[in-house]
Design an enzyme around this catalytic site. Structure first.
Site, mmCIF file in Angstrom:
data_model
loop_
_atom_site.group_PDB
_atom_site.id
_atom_site.type_symbol
_atom_site.label_atom_id
_atom_site.label_comp_id
_atom_site.label_asym_id
_atom_site.label_seq_id
_atom_site.Cartn_x
_atom_site.Cartn_y
_atom_site.Cartn_z
ATOM 1 N N PRO A 34 -5.408 -0.053 6.345
ATOM 2 C CA PRO A 34 -6.101 1.242 6.405
ATOM 3 C C PRO A 34 -6.275 1.785 4.992
ATOM 4 O O PRO A 34 -5.300 1.901 4.258
ATOM 5 C CB PRO A 34 -5.137 2.115 7.216
ATOM 6 N N CYS A 117 1.750 6.394 2.567
ATOM 7 C CA CYS A 117 0.900 6.903 1.485
ATOM 8 C C CYS A 117 1.746 7.573 0.411
ATOM 9 O O CYS A 117 2.483 8.525 0.696
ATOM 10 C CB CYS A 117 -0.114 7.900 2.029
ATOM 11 N N LYS A 156 3.424 2.326 9.682
ATOM 12 C CA LYS A 156 3.336 1.628 8.400
ATOM 13 C C LYS A 156 4.239 2.366 7.413
ATOM 14 O O LYS A 156 4.082 3.580 7.220
ATOM 15 C CB LYS A 156 1.901 1.606 7.879
ATOM 16 N N HIS A 184 5.369 -2.246 3.742
ATOM 17 C CA HIS A 184 4.860 -2.428 2.383
ATOM 18 C C HIS A 184 6.077 -2.557 1.464
ATOM 19 O O HIS A 184 6.878 -1.630 1.378
ATOM 20 C CB HIS A 184 3.999 -1.229 1.979
ATOM 21 N N ASN A 217 3.170 -6.390 3.810
ATOM 22 C CA ASN A 217 2.113 -5.858 2.948
ATOM 23 C C ASN A 217 2.582 -5.891 1.494
ATOM 24 O O ASN A 217 3.665 -5.413 1.186
ATOM 25 C CB ASN A 217 1.790 -4.426 3.389
ATOM 26 N N ASN A 219 1.344 -8.033 -2.560
ATOM 27 C CA ASN A 219 1.229 -9.283 -3.329
ATOM 28 C C ASN A 219 0.257 -10.295 -2.725
ATOM 29 O O ASN A 219 0.342 -11.479 -3.028
ATOM 30 C CB ASN A 219 2.584 -9.974 -3.505
ATOM 31 N N ALA A 241 -4.817 -4.825 1.097
ATOM 32 C CA ALA A 241 -5.657 -3.662 0.771
ATOM 33 C C ALA A 241 -6.509 -4.002 -0.453
ATOM 34 O O ALA A 241 -7.689 -4.329 -0.335
ATOM 35 C CB ALA A 241 -4.803 -2.438 0.521
ATOM 36 N N GLU A 242 -5.892 -3.967 -1.636
ATOM 37 C CA GLU A 242 -6.658 -4.222 -2.859
ATOM 38 C C GLU A 242 -7.241 -5.631 -2.898
ATOM 39 O O GLU A 242 -8.364 -5.830 -3.340
ATOM 40 C CB GLU A 242 -5.770 -3.996 -4.095
#
Length: 463
Positions: A34, A117, A156, A184, A217, A219, A241-242
């Protein structure tokens, strides 16, 4: 993707808690994270067409979602191809989260609570990773949704420095009713230039101590990282994500030409419209390395206002890169000295080392401050930005001097008595006068009262 077999140590686990992952999510392993303003419908479809098994929506603010119908309509844009799908919310109130989730549940396969976040906006809004110490509140939020929703609730999270505390945190959420956990492997403080490497050992510790399915999440930059992560952590799948933003074909195991994959995204945007700011953000990330070489095009991309204009600029980027592509065919090593792949192919962005010296752009800003006036305080970033756009305009800071009223408060700048508002109010009542500066109209009110008084007496006499 067929070339790589993915297997986690718990694949054969027939525990009832895995049924949601096995049946509804169809054993999804390759997951798109997300991302605020970035994982919209068009991007999700692009990612699915290039290997993703499962996508999350952007994070939505539960209170806004509840009160704003247009926000809900835009947020819940989806289609048949966009499944399985998990809708994510940030919230800090159990009832508000439940109301928002009730609106979303007919359109998705699960509701996710964002507890990861780390941004400053999350700190100000009191949500995301800034709730990770409030276990009582989180337990109430998750348990209420687990009890009242028709779809599962998932979470998450980010890890704590302490592995044992991270495990206890995950176990608390599992006990509250969380049906799938994404971990993460970075702490709340690991963000921006301090992002660093995610800890797979933290993720593995959680996997070893909970009985629900789990995604890892952190690496994930190339497809081989997926297999390494799953083997190291035992997670059922991985989330990116990235890595996904810089290469939407990451899960397909290819590194496409940037203008080709970008054009494919623009075709989807025409089918599934979204704000231009989202579109430009995606194009900049896909073309990141290419625009560092062809810098003249970068500003034109930033100023472009239409999808057709962006498509034209992608063609210009292609033309500008042709000579380098031809040279690369003769000597491949020339274009892979600083990057693993030629700049015209999608590849990860690696953040600079935070210990490295500050870039020259920072020096430029400081130079501007000195040139303005050595005796003035430095201008803010916002004013520096305005100064670059309007070099002839004066943005020098001016010292403001305020005169004080006889009571010690600041005088009103336009007060007819040259008093503060409190003293002015008394003065206008005493003199039955008006003060436009403080918007006090005693004279006018008194005249209206006098005109009204005879009529009231006449009515009394008649009665």
């Amino acid at each position: 993707m067929a070339a790589m077999e993915l297997h986690s140590p718990m694949d054969d686990d027939e525990h009832p808690t895995f049924e949601f992952w096995r049946q509804t999510l169809k054993k999804s392993r390759l997951v798109v994270a997300p991302m605020v303003d970035q994982s919209e419908l068009a991007w999700r479809i692009l990612s699915r067409r290039h290997g993703a098994d499962l996508c999350y929506t952007p994070m939505f603010h539960a209170p806004v979602f509840v009160r704003d119908a247009s926000y809900r309509r835009e947020a819940l844009a989806t289609c048949e191809e966009d499944r399985p799908l998990i809708v994510q919310f940030c919230a800090n109130d159990p009832e508000i989260l439940l109301k928002a989730a009730k609106y979303a549940e007919p359109h998705c396969d699960a509701i996710d609570l964002n507890l990861g976040c780390p941004q400053m906006i999350a700190k100000r809004g009191h949500y995301g990773a800034y709730l990770q110490e409030e276990w009582d509140l989180l337990e109430r939020m998750v348990s209420l949704c687990a009890k009242e929703l028709k779809v599962p609730i998932t979470c998450k999270i980010r890890v704590f420095d302490d592995v044992d505390k991270t495990v206890q945190y995950a176990q608390m959420l599992e006990k509250a009713g969380c049906k799938l956990l994404t971990v993460h492997g970075r702490t709340r403080e690991q963000k921006g230039p301090r992002t660093g490497i995610a800890s797979w050992s933290h993720i593995k510790a959680v996997r070893d101590n909970i009985k629900i399915p789990m995604f890892a999440n952190g690496n994930i930059q190339y497809l081989p990282d997926v297999k390494r992560c799953m083997e190291a952590t035992g997670a059922q799948g991985v989330m990116s994500a990235e890595g996904n933003l810089y290469n939407p074909a990451l899960y397909e195991g290819i590194n496409p030409i940037v203008w080709e994959i970008a054009d494919e995204y623009l075709q989807l945007v025409e089918q599934y419209p979204c704000p231009l700011s989202y579109i430009r953000g995606h194009i900049f990330k896909i073309c990141h390395h290419a625009l560092l070489v062809h810098t003249a095009l970068r500003e034109r991309f930033g100023n472009c206002k239409t999808v057709a204009g962006l498509r034209d600029l992608l063609s210009q980027l292609h033309e500008a890169s042709k000579a380098d592509m031809e040279a690369h065919s003769k000597d491949p090593s020339e274009f892979t000295k600083e990057l693993p792949l030629p700049y015209w192919q999608c590849q990860p962005y690696v953040r600079p080392n935070p210990d490295r010296e500050k870039s020259k752009t920072v020096g430029t800003k400081r130079h501007l401050e000195v040139v303005l006036d050595a005796n003035q305080e430095p201008l803010s970033r916002r004013k520096l930005k305005k100064l670059r756009k309007n070099p002839n305009k004066s943005f020098l800071l001016k010292e403001k001097r305020y005169e004080k009223c006889e009571c010690g408060n600041i005088k009103g700048g336009k007060c007819i008595w040259e008093l503060c508002k409190s003293c002015c109010k008394k003065k206008t009542h005493e003199n039955i006068a008006d003060c436009l500066g403080h918007k006090l109209f005693c004279k006018n009110s008194e005249e209206k009262r006098k005109k009204k008084a005879p009529k009231e007496r006449k009515i009394d006499d008649e009665s």
